[in-house]
Design a protein around this motif. Structure first.
Motif: not given
Length: 442
Positions: A133-135, A164, A166
């Motif tokens: 979930r951090d891309y 997304k 980030n």
């Protein structure tokens, strides 16, 4: 990053982000290709369009409700016919029309193992390349690499996994009330952002110019007199935002006032017309030089019951809209400078459930349309077996190979980054993949 470091960098770059709108004193020289991501939200069924199977296949022999002999072909593609049990199916747009119209610029990637049957995880994987979930989304990565100084580098229809960022680049929602905020930034002297007449202005143009000059001089005096570095930096940022060239934002707003008209068929299909309208906002941003990437979507694909009656019409709405969007892009002169990525959460099961629906299935497909300068079209990459399970492929030839690799979204996104020319860039490096680049679109 520490706050004081962020202020130093922001001050040096002369930029600020407010409400998703990035305001900068200088734009990059990006001239394309533009990227349009089109999500089929809920999990589409590839066997209903680009990975057809037919009756007699699947664990129960009912992977689809159409005869295998009715599967059509054009170029290097096979496409599904309408399901034989579909009630009132006449008059819909068809797979045949879509693939016949666009096969030369199309790449279909079948047999992608999404590795999940969770909507949230599947959407994350589909649009970022990884289940982590951090891309950021591929659209955010591209915009961050090629157009970081654009006013609205990445425009989106909604806030979701497909968009997304980030922190790589600002995302601007161009839908509903958010558009009014952008109109106010573009035309700060208008009392009514929808009225361009002088009667809707707070001041006459000459007066507004004097007000702007006086305000700028006052802010410069305040900056010069400020001795606290933290407050001085904040004032510099504020001054930067007040002195930007908002011409690309105003060009975007002006472009919204003269949208293209969807074709007669799309006008009869509410979902298709809605998605076409979303594309109008993306194209207006591209043409104004305000954005490099955009995300739009259509929902309604999570058909756990009455699959044929519900899923196929929605799929035809989606493809009809994409067909019209492509034609509109060509008519606008964007067709040779555009890449369209079509995808979904995952696929649907290789059988019907007790409610004649199909449930979540981790084996999916993606389609990419692009100008010949960027995409080597008329190609199908990857495959599934007769039970719609992903088959391994040879990493060099991309042919089905039991000793080959499992095709995942990471491989697909590595190849998309290569198409964008950013696979060696700093943003891509910050969010690197470990897998090799396959010649999926080459």
């Amino acid at each position: 990053m520490k706050r004081r470091d962020f202020l130093k960098i922001s001050t040096a770059a002369g930029l600020m982000s407010i409400g998703g709108v990035r305001l900068s004193q200088a734009q990059s020289s990006f001239s394309g290709p533009y990227w349009l991501l089109i999500e089929a939200r809920g999990g589409w069924d590839p066997t209903s369009f680009c990975d057809p199977k037919g009756l007699g296949l699947g664990p129960n022999g009912d992977i689809n409700n159409y005869d295998q002999n009715d599967i059509g072909t054009v170029g290097n593609f096979a496409y599904a016919p309408p399901p034989t049990s579909f009630p009132g199916g006449g008059g819909l747009f068809t797979n045949q029309e879509f693939f016949t119209n666009h096969f030369q610029r199309l790449v279909v990637v079948n047999g992608i193992d999404m590795g999940t049957n969770s909507h949230d995880v599947g959407r994350t994987a589909a649009w970022t390349g990884t289940r982590a979930r951090d891309y950021p989304s591929i659209a955010a990565v591209v915009a961050g690499e090629v157009a970081p100084d654009f006013a609205l580098p990445f425009v989106a229809n909604s806030s979701s996994q497909i968009s997304k960022t980030n922190g790589v680049v600002p995302r601007t929602i161009v839908n509903g009330g958010e558009l009014n905020v952008i109109r106010e930034v573009a035309f700060p002297n208008r009392s009514n952002v929808f009225n361009e007449n002088a009667s809707s202005q707070y001041f006459a143009d000459s007066v507004a110019a004097h007000v702007g000059t006086a305000g700028s001089a006052r802010r410069q005096r305040q900056i010069a007199e400020q001795r606290l570095l933290r407050l001085r930096n904040a004032q510099i940022l504020h001054d930067g935002i007040r002195n930007i060239d908002a011409s690309s934002i105003s060009g975007f707003v002006d472009g919204l006032e003269t949208p293209s008209t969807p074709n007669a068929y799309v006008q009869t299909r509410n979902q298709a017309e809605g998605m076409f309208d979303q594309a109008q906002r993306a194209f207006a941003a591209f043409e104004a030089g305000a954005a490099a990437t955009a995300q739009i979507n259509m929902g309604g694909f999570d058909t756990h019951d009455d699959h044929d009656a519900r899923h196929y019409p929605r799929l035809m709405d989606y493809l009809a809209a994409v067909d019209n969007i492509i034609q509109d892009a060509i008519d606008r002169g964007l067709g040779d400078n555009l890449i369209i990525v079509m995808g979904s959460d995952f696929g649907r099961t290789n059988r019907y459930n007790n409610d004649n629906g199909k449930d979540h299935w981790s084996h999916g497909s993606m389609m990419v349309w692009g100008a010949p300068a960027f995409i080597n079209g008329n190609r199908t990459v990857g495959a599934t077996d007769n039970e719609q399970r992903s088959l391994n492929i040879n990493p060099a030839t991309l042919a089905v190979d039991s000793n080959g690799i499992e095709l995942t979204m990471e491989y697909v996104h590595q190849s998309l980054r290569r198409v964008a020319g950013i696979d060696q860039g700093p943003v891509a490096g910050q969010f690197a993949f470990s897998e090799q680049v396959l010649p999926i679109f080459a």
